[in-house]
Write an enzyme that holds these catalytic residues in place. Sequence first.
Site, PDB file in Angstrom:
ATOM      1  N   GLU A  17       0.826  -1.211   0.000  1.00  0.00           N
ATOM      2  CA  GLU A  17       0.000   0.000   0.000  1.00  0.00           C
ATOM      3  C   GLU A  17       0.860   1.260   0.000  1.00  0.00           C
ATOM      4  OE1 GLU A  17      -3.837  -1.714   2.526  1.00  0.00           O
ATOM      5  OE2 GLU A  17      -2.197  -0.775   3.597  1.00  0.00           O
ATOM      6  N   GLY A  83     -12.494  -4.257   2.964  1.00  0.00           N
ATOM      7  CA  GLY A  83     -13.512  -5.176   2.458  1.00  0.00           C
ATOM      8  C   GLY A  83     -14.855  -4.456   2.402  1.00  0.00           C
ATOM      9  N   ASP A 223     -11.937  -6.370  -1.724  1.00  0.00           N
ATOM     10  CA  ASP A 223     -12.637  -7.654  -1.659  1.00  0.00           C
ATOM     11  C   ASP A 223     -14.020  -7.432  -1.069  1.00  0.00           C
ATOM     12  OD1 ASP A 223     -10.601  -7.462   0.846  1.00  0.00           O
ATOM     13  OD2 ASP A 223     -12.493  -8.345   1.475  1.00  0.00           O
TER      14      ASP A 223
HETATM   15  N1  ADE Z   1      -8.938  -5.123   4.553  1.00  0.00           N
HETATM   16  C1  ADE Z   1      -9.168  -5.491   3.277  1.00  0.00           C
HETATM   17  N2  ADE Z   1     -10.076  -6.474   3.212  1.00  0.00           N
HETATM   18  C2  ADE Z   1     -10.450  -6.727   4.475  1.00  0.00           C
HETATM   19  C3  ADE Z   1     -11.346  -7.659   5.071  1.00  0.00           C
HETATM   20  N3  ADE Z   1     -12.032  -8.513   4.310  1.00  0.00           N
HETATM   21  N4  ADE Z   1     -11.472  -7.654   6.415  1.00  0.00           N
HETATM   22  C4  ADE Z   1     -10.760  -6.793   7.180  1.00  0.00           C
HETATM   23  N5  ADE Z   1      -9.882  -5.912   6.672  1.00  0.00           N
HETATM   24  C5  ADE Z   1      -9.734  -5.871   5.336  1.00  0.00           C
END
Ligand code: ADE
Length: 259
Positions: A17, A83, A223
């Site tokens: 990042e 996420g 995600d």
């Molecule tokens: N950062 C990126 N994806 C994530 C997820 N699924 N859960 C927690 N932090 C995240």
Amino acid sequence: MSTTEKIIGIMGAIPEEINGVIALLQHQEKTVIGQRTYYTGTINNQKVVVVYSRIGKVAAATTVSTLLLRFNIDELIFTGVAGAIHPDLRVGDIVVGTSLVQHDMNAFPLFPIHEIPLLGISAFLADEAAVKKAEAAIDHLLDQQHLHQLISKEELMAFGIEHPKRYSGLIASGDQFFHQHQQKVNLQHHLGDVLCVEMEGAAVAQVCYEFGVPFTVIRTISDEANESSTIDFQRFIQKVSSCYSIEVIQQLIPMKKAL
Ligand code: ADE
């Protein structure tokens, strides 16, 4: 450089990042403190300190404390991935945090769920002016479709990224990687209006709040916070993430006249 010049701290959780941002630095110098490497220098003539904290709230809180106490930053920008929790969000969208909550803080029945004990705060509000600035920078970035020139067509297609959008709102942070749909359902049940979930933002927000320093948390959706998260996350951070961070920071820190 004068000592009154503003210093901006730029943080991410993981190297992917932040490596691209480190590569932008001019007059780069490195300092190692508490197993973190802090890179000082300038971006577009703006004095900055760039660091990755490692993952989680404690790692993020100690790192931002060092930025505040040892590097005297006046402002903090956190850039990273998250996420998706809100059903409208898609991989590749960008979220600006207007408020941040620690979803795993629960000292009930001593204190209300999510409230930080003895501080009396559940959600940390980002500075309004900083949010407006971030929103304008990201809208400009997305309008230009600049990311489409930097990220390969193959990757954009693999993630279904066509017209990424900017969202602003509540971000939830906690020491859990969401990889099951049920975790998402539980979070939505407790915090209905959360846009996305990550593991550092609200910890950084708490420390900045306590020091009275404005912060901005900007998260790209990597995600969908469900069973496919692990696969998407790895590929996203390797192929896409750093491009987003570089572009966001370039937009947020426009060229300043050299002093
Ligand atoms: N950062 C990126 N994806 C994530 C997820 N699924 N859960 C927690 N932090 C995240």
